[in-house]
Design a protein around this motif. Structure first.
Motif, PDB file in Angstrom:
ATOM      1  N   ARG A   1     -12.257  23.575 -37.244  1.00  0.00           N
ATOM      2  CA  ARG A   1     -12.127  22.010 -36.912  1.00  0.00           C
ATOM      3  C   ARG A   1     -13.051  21.510 -36.016  1.00  0.00           C
ATOM      4  O   ARG A   1     -13.747  20.455 -36.416  1.00  0.00           O
ATOM      5  N   ALA A   2     -13.729  22.225 -35.041  1.00  0.00           N
ATOM      6  CA  ALA A   2     -14.553  21.757 -34.476  1.00  0.00           C
ATOM      7  C   ALA A   2     -15.842  21.615 -35.106  1.00  0.00           C
ATOM      8  O   ALA A   2     -16.784  20.776 -34.919  1.00  0.00           O
TER       9      ALA A   2
ATOM     10  N   SER B   1     -16.202  18.919 -38.005  1.00  0.00           N
ATOM     11  CA  SER B   1     -15.741  17.550 -37.295  1.00  0.00           C
ATOM     12  C   SER B   1     -16.126  16.488 -38.249  1.00  0.00           C
ATOM     13  O   SER B   1     -15.641  15.572 -38.296  1.00  0.00           O
TER      14      SER B   1
END
Length: 296
Positions: free
Chosen positions: A144-145, A148
């Protein structure tokens, strides 16, 4: 995809593969310097495949219904098809033999809790699960990071094909090799269309991309197909900068149609340090979000 019938699909695929091969590449004599066709002539493909010219012409006009696997194999060799293209040709032939087509088992639309726990257990590597349409169905914290920029679009499920083609400015800033990524995405979507031509969501996605992106229309028309495979991906993350990552893309046998993608970097490299920094940043963001929720 929504408006192209099977015969046209076969015709465009075979003619595009024929057009890319020169007589020299096929080890055939090129008589005269003024050839009117790009690539091989139909009679040259027929010669290489060991079939009559009339038979090959019928195939290229979209008639594969009565074609044996042996002839298809010879045709694939004559046209110098790679593994993905050969797979696509055989699937087109199978669809020709079964009017209406056998429907493929639909991929799961949700990810089982056990698989989500597998993702979460991979704490040092970004990992995510998608389907053949590039819908992002589940991600671990680090993925998810990393992704992003892709997740900035509020539409869910997030879809990397839409990101690549409908937000090209952000996609070009994120993917170092944007042109190759764009080609791969279109080629993998076309392979998926050959595998599951009845997937209404895939039909809608291809229609949306075709309507809104000239680049996608061009790449789709190329008739290229590509398998999801392991490889390398270079990204420029807005927080930690350049990351050169190895990608393992694995089909999940118990969940047909779903792919597990895991990104890693060799220990001691700048990219490994970048992933560690990304993990630290992601943890700080999560802690901040938790504190904000608590205050609210």
């Amino acid at each position: 995809m929504a408006t192209t019938d099977l015969r046209t699909e076969i015709k465009e695929f075979l003619s595009s593969r024929r057009a890319r091969i020169t007589p020299d590449q096929a080890r055939l004599p090129a008589y005269g310097g003024n050839r009117r066709v790009k690539g091989l002539r139909r009679e040259e493909v027929a010669l290489l495949a060991g079939v009559s010219v009339d038979y090959y012409v019928r195939m290229e006009r979209g008639s594969l219904a009565g074609t044996s696997d042996g002839v298809l194999d010879a045709l694939a060799t004559a046209l110098q098809l790679d593994e993905a293209e050969r797979d696509h040709l055989f699937r087109l032939a199978r669809r020709s033999r079964t009017p209406g087509g056998a429907r493929r088992r639909r991929a799961a639309v949700t990810v089982r809790p056990a698989l989500r726990r597998v993702l979460d257990a991979l704490t040092d590597a970004p990992a995510w699960i998608c389907n053949g349409r590039y819908d992002v169905l589940a991600m671990n914290h680090l993925a998810r990071a990393l992704y992003s920029p892709v997740l900035a679009d509020v539409r869910r499920p997030a879809n990397t094909a839409r990101f690549v083609y409908l937000d090209p400015e952000a996609a070009e800033a994120f993917f170092v090799d944007y042109d190759r990524i764009a080609s791969d995405v279109a080629a993998k979507l076309r392979l998926e269309a050959g595998r599951d031509p009845h997937d209404e969501e895939l039909i809608a996605l291809v229609g949306e991309l075709s309507t809104r992106s000239e680049l996608f229309r061009h790449r789709w028309a190329s008739q290229d197909v590509r398998l999801h495979r392991s490889g390398h991906k270079r990204v420029h993350h807005p927080v930690v900068g350049r990351l050169d990552l190895d990608v393992e893309s694995m089909e999940l046998p118990v969940e047909p149609g779903l792919l597990l993608n895991v990104y890693t970097a060799p220990a001691g490299t700048a990219s490994a340090d970048g992933l560690a920094l990304l993990a630290s940043w992601a943890a700080d963001q999560e802690e901040l979000a938790t504190e904000t929720r608590a205050l609210g």
